[in-house]
Motif scaffolding. Structure first.
Motif, PDB file in Angstrom:
ATOM      1  N   LYS A  97      45.027  -8.778  18.995  1.00 31.56           N
ATOM      2  CA  LYS A  97      45.861  -7.707  18.450  1.00 31.56           C
ATOM      3  C   LYS A  97      45.594  -6.384  19.144  1.00 31.56           C
ATOM      4  N   TRP A  98      44.847  -6.420  20.227  1.00 28.52           N
ATOM      5  CA  TRP A  98      44.468  -5.213  20.953  1.00 28.52           C
ATOM      6  C   TRP A  98      44.546  -5.468  22.449  1.00 28.52           C
ATOM      7  N   MET A  99      44.585  -4.394  23.188  1.00 24.34           N
ATOM      8  CA  MET A  99      44.599  -4.445  24.647  1.00 24.34           C
ATOM      9  C   MET A  99      43.684  -3.344  25.171  1.00 24.34           C
ATOM     10  N   ILE A 100      43.262  -3.477  26.404  1.00 20.33           N
ATOM     11  CA  ILE A 100      42.470  -2.448  27.068  1.00 20.33           C
ATOM     12  C   ILE A 100      43.350  -1.839  28.148  1.00 20.33           C
ATOM     13  N   GLY A 101      43.449  -0.530  28.136  1.00 17.81           N
ATOM     14  CA  GLY A 101      44.271   0.129  29.138  1.00 17.81           C
ATOM     15  C   GLY A 101      43.573   1.354  29.706  1.00 17.81           C
ATOM     16  N   PHE A 102      44.017   1.760  30.896  1.00 16.93           N
ATOM     17  CA  PHE A 102      43.497   2.997  31.475  1.00 16.93           C
ATOM     18  C   PHE A 102      44.644   3.791  32.067  1.00 16.93           C
ATOM     19  N   ARG A 103      44.450   5.103  32.081  1.00 12.14           N
ATOM     20  CA  ARG A 103      45.474   5.993  32.629  1.00 12.14           C
ATOM     21  C   ARG A 103      45.591   5.801  34.132  1.00 12.14           C
ATOM     22  N   LYS A 104      46.795   5.670  34.591  1.00 13.78           N
ATOM     23  CA  LYS A 104      47.035   5.504  36.025  1.00 13.78           C
ATOM     24  C   LYS A 104      46.949   6.847  36.752  1.00 13.78           C
ATOM     25  N   LEU A 137      35.605 -11.731  25.627  1.00 16.08           N
ATOM     26  CA  LEU A 137      35.876 -11.919  24.207  1.00 16.08           C
ATOM     27  C   LEU A 137      34.784 -11.267  23.369  1.00 16.08           C
ATOM     28  N   GLY A 138      35.148 -10.873  22.154  1.00 14.47           N
ATOM     29  CA  GLY A 138      34.166 -10.348  21.209  1.00 14.47           C
ATOM     30  C   GLY A 138      33.308  -9.251  21.779  1.00 14.47           C
ATOM     31  N   HIS A 139      31.996  -9.468  21.737  1.00 16.05           N
ATOM     32  CA  HIS A 139      31.075  -8.423  22.186  1.00 16.05           C
ATOM     33  C   HIS A 139      31.186  -8.182  23.694  1.00 16.05           C
ATOM     34  N   MET A 140      31.651  -9.162  24.462  1.00 11.72           N
ATOM     35  CA  MET A 140      31.814  -8.960  25.905  1.00 11.72           C
ATOM     36  C   MET A 140      32.911  -7.935  26.195  1.00 11.72           C
ATOM     37  N   ALA A 141      33.944  -7.920  25.385  1.00 16.19           N
ATOM     38  CA  ALA A 141      34.990  -6.910  25.547  1.00 16.19           C
ATOM     39  C   ALA A 141      34.422  -5.527  25.261  1.00 16.19           C
ATOM     40  N   ALA A 142      33.559  -5.434  24.252  1.00 11.42           N
ATOM     41  CA  ALA A 142      32.916  -4.159  23.924  1.00 11.42           C
ATOM     42  C   ALA A 142      32.023  -3.694  25.070  1.00 11.42           C
ATOM     43  N   VAL A 143      31.312  -4.629  25.687  1.00 11.43           N
ATOM     44  CA  VAL A 143      30.459  -4.286  26.833  1.00 11.43           C
ATOM     45  C   VAL A 143      31.318  -3.800  28.002  1.00 11.43           C
TER      46      VAL A 143
END
Length: 168
Positions: A97-104, A137-143
């Motif tokens: 339900k989430w994504m990781i994004g960065f400003r271009k 996944l999980g804590h790896m995404a947080a890392v």
């Protein structure tokens, strides 16, 4: 933003077709949904509610006041919404339900070069690059988020970026 703009709907268009706003998602009478289209200028470090187009004039969003962020249910309003099925078609089997994004877009006068955030699943304009990993996944995404948000990563990014665009 240009090649896909035909599927974008602004608030007036969503309301004209009878969609009802629930948070920042428009829901049609048939249950289909229009998800927010996030742009790079709407996020900041650890903040997917950095800026908002509600009451904004033109293409420049307004920074969200801290008081609004105290409400856990507060959701920003983007400029555009996109059909959920279009987002799902692009994401494939992405089941989070989430994504990781960065400003271009960045600038040498900015305090930080690499601005990233986790944000709710939705459309993403070309000014918001996505990092999708089936392995993080999980804590790896947080890392991963912690690493790419660090000052050390930002320092390296500043040394490597040869202009104002952060391309892959």
């Amino acid at each position: 933003m240009t090649s896909s703009s035909k599927i974008f709907k602004n608030r007036a268009q969503c309301e004209r077709i009878g969609a009802k706003l629930e948070g920042n998602i428009f829901v049609n009478e048939d249950g289909s949904r229009l998800l927010p289209l996030y742009e790079g200028k709407l996020i900041h470090h650890f903040d997917h509610r950095f800026a908002n187009f509600e009451n904004a004039k033109g293409k420049t969003p307004l920074e969200v006041p801290e008081k609004s962020k105290e409400d856990a249910n507060f959701a920003i309003l983007p400029r555009y919404w996109v059909p959920e099925h279009e987002v799902q078609a692009k994401l494939g089997d992405w089941d989070r339900k989430w994504m990781i994004g960065f400003r271009k877009v960045t600038n040498s006068t900015n305090e930080r070069t690499f601005v990233t955030s986790v944000y709710p699943v939705g459309g993403a304009g070309d000014s918001l690059q996505n990092l999708l990993s089936t392995r993080a996944l999980g804590h790896m995404a947080a890392v991963l988020i912690a690493c790419i948000s660090s000052f050390a990563f930002d320092f390296i990014a500043r040394m490597k970026v040869g202009g104002s665009n952060l391309n892959f």
